[in-house]
Design an enzyme around this catalytic site. Structure first.
Site, PDB file in Angstrom:
ATOM      1  N   GLY A 210      64.364  87.984  58.732  1.00 58.69           N
ATOM      2  CA  GLY A 210      64.645  89.214  57.985  1.00 58.69           C
ATOM      3  C   GLY A 210      64.898  90.356  58.941  1.00 58.69           C
ATOM      4  O   GLY A 210      65.170  90.133  60.123  1.00 58.69           O
ATOM      5  N   ASN A 211      64.813  91.569  58.433  1.00 61.84           N
ATOM      6  CA  ASN A 211      64.961  92.732  59.320  1.00 61.84           C
ATOM      7  C   ASN A 211      64.168  93.904  58.754  1.00 61.84           C
ATOM      8  O   ASN A 211      63.561  93.793  57.691  1.00 61.84           O
ATOM      9  CB  ASN A 211      66.437  93.071  59.530  1.00 61.84           C
ATOM     10  CG  ASN A 211      67.132  93.373  58.221  1.00 61.84           C
ATOM     11  OD1 ASN A 211      66.819  94.349  57.555  1.00 61.84           O
ATOM     12  ND2 ASN A 211      68.071  92.518  57.839  1.00 61.84           N
ATOM     13  N   TYR A 212      64.175  95.015  59.469  1.00 61.03           N
ATOM     14  CA  TYR A 212      63.299  96.140  59.130  1.00 61.03           C
ATOM     15  C   TYR A 212      63.830  97.049  58.015  1.00 61.03           C
ATOM     16  O   TYR A 212      63.224  98.066  57.726  1.00 61.03           O
ATOM     17  CB  TYR A 212      63.073  97.009  60.364  1.00 61.03           C
ATOM     18  CG  TYR A 212      62.243  96.350  61.434  1.00 61.03           C
ATOM     19  CD1 TYR A 212      60.940  95.932  61.164  1.00 61.03           C
ATOM     20  CD2 TYR A 212      62.749  96.152  62.715  1.00 61.03           C
ATOM     21  CE1 TYR A 212      60.178  95.329  62.153  1.00 61.03           C
ATOM     22  CE2 TYR A 212      61.989  95.557  63.704  1.00 61.03           C
ATOM     23  CZ  TYR A 212      60.699  95.150  63.419  1.00 61.03           C
ATOM     24  OH  TYR A 212      59.940  94.565  64.379  1.00 61.03           O
ATOM     25  N   ALA A 278      71.285  95.668  54.726  1.00 64.75           N
ATOM     26  CA  ALA A 278      71.276  95.142  56.093  1.00 64.75           C
ATOM     27  C   ALA A 278      71.243  93.621  55.946  1.00 64.75           C
ATOM     28  O   ALA A 278      70.169  93.006  55.883  1.00 64.75           O
ATOM     29  CB  ALA A 278      70.051  95.649  56.841  1.00 64.75           C
TER      30      ALA A 278
END
Ligand code: C5P
Length: 405
Positions: A210-212, A278
């Protein structure tokens, strides 16, 4: 006909001498065709009687959490959902402080905390209270939450002093609201598709790539479009925030593939599509059905495959008259990279934010963007609250689509 006609207005009245002006304000709202529910603080009732207010609003005035006669619970949640806007006039220093700090000890503040609509605050107090740093800090905090402060006027005050603190005149408050709603209906009936948040790409049932991304920017754009009358479909990756406007159609997805499938459903009928998510560039090629165990095996190697580029896919399917907006989050060579993406993905507008700017991008409540359009024009904006950035982005999209029409 006034744009306030048919609007549901919660009128919050606090205990200040300017409460007498709320009667005129209420009459003007009713005259404009609005439905008004008065919520008054206990101190407010010392200044103006609920009998006058209920007679003018044709509704019982709400003040307590429970009706003393019937024990009926007054739902601030329902009121918050019912409202198209909440107007607190007069707003005293005490109520402003409670609102800024979430001190929900009366019906007015609980209703404010539950409100999903725009909130307008018309302060009224003595000049020294008004300019006190605590009042100013509370007001700026409320402003940063996206509330609208209707600045008090200068003039003769009830204390006998002269200065800034007089509640804005009811006629001007009505004009302020009418302008707000007139400007805010520029997306009336338009379909807008927005992606937001990260995507999670499964490694096994308990792990993912995943990402932030917090989703805050995309959600703020969704709120802004909905408040301007758009029918919003928000395709959201996993985030911990929720929408305030109940009209927003939130479609929750996890992976980039799911996000693309949902976008493809909504895209053909969307006049505007804003790709704020994102999206993970890669996903594990063979996610495991079972939890990958540490014991009895070598360090696992995760083979990745490329994810679909949602913006680029929609860019290929775009018809004339459709606007496609993307985001570029860059760490270096910002303008060149963003301009290349704009062309490669067949976007009309790209919103550039740089990880080099403090207070911009992931997780923050603020952002600093530059907007680059397909005609080569560019506008740089200062660091702002994400709700305000959302308004700038939507303004730019509308201006650009009008210039192309
Ligand atoms: O190429 P890059 O990821 O920097 O492009 C960012 C823009 O493209 C954003 O608008 C993002 O939402 C979109 N995007 C997408 N699908 C991907 C990757 C990015 O829609 N797989």
């Amino acid at each position: 006909m006034s744009v306030l006609s048919g609007k549901h207005i919660v009128l919050g009245i606090c205990g200040g001498i300017a409460a007498y002006k709320s009667v005129s304000l209420l009459r003007l709202f009713i005259k404009a065709g609005a439905e008004v529910q008065v919520v008054i603080t206990p101190a407010g009732k010392e200044f103006i009687t609920p009998v006058t207010l209920s007679a003018l609003s044709h509704k019982p005035v709400v003040s307590e959490f429970f009706s003393a006669n019937t024990g009926e619970w007054h739902s601030h949640v329902d009121l918050g959902l019912w409202a198209d806007c909440m107007v607190i006039a007069p707003a005293t220093a005490s109520t402003i402080g409670k609102m800024a700090n979430g001190i929900a000890d009366n019906m007015l503040v609980t209703t404010y905390l539950s409100a999903k609509s725009p909130v307008f605050i018309a302060p009224a107090m003595d000049l020294d209270m008004m300019r006190h740093p605590s009042t100013q800090a509370n007001l700026s905090r409320l402003r940063s939450y996206g509330n609208h402060i209707i600045e008090p006027a200068s003039g003769y005050l009830a204390s006998g002093l002269e200065g800034k603190g007089r509640m804005e005149e009811p006629e001007n408050i009505v004009v302020y609201l009418e302008r707000f709603f007139a400007e805010r209906s520029d997306l009336e009936g338009k379909n807008v598709l927005i992606t937001a948040g990260p995507t999670y790409e499964k490694i096994d049932p308990v792990r993912f790539i995943g990402n932030y991304s917090s989703g805050k920017m995309g959600y703020a754009i969704a709120e802004e479009c909905a408040s301007r009358g758009a029918n919003v479909t928000l395709v959201s990756g996993p985030v911990s925030i929720s929408v305030k406007n109940p009209g927003i159609n939130v479609v929750r997805v996890e992976s980039a593939k799911e996000m693309l499938d949902e976008c493809r459903k909504a895209f053909p009928t969307s006049e505007i599509s804003i790709m704020c998510a994102a999206v993970a560039d890669y996903a594990p090629a063979n996610p495991s059905d079972r939890k990958i165990k540490r014991e009895h095996q070598e360090v696992p190697v995760i083979t990745l495959v490329k994810n679909p580029d949602i913006a680029a896919t929609l860019g290929k399917e775009k018809r004339s008259g459709q606007m496609l907006v993307g985001f570029a989050l860059e760490t270096d060579n910002e303008t060149v990279n963003a301009t290349e993406k704009l062309a490669k993905k067949n976007l009309d507008i790209i919103v550039l934010n740089s990880l080099r700017d403090k207070g911009a991008c992931f997780g923050t409540d603020t952002n600093k963007v530059s907007i680059i359009k397909a005609d080569g024009s560019r506008t740089d904006f200062p660091l702002k609250d994400k709700a305000k950035v959302a308004a700038d982005i939507v303004d730019e999209i509308i201006n650009f689509s009008q210039s192309k029409a």
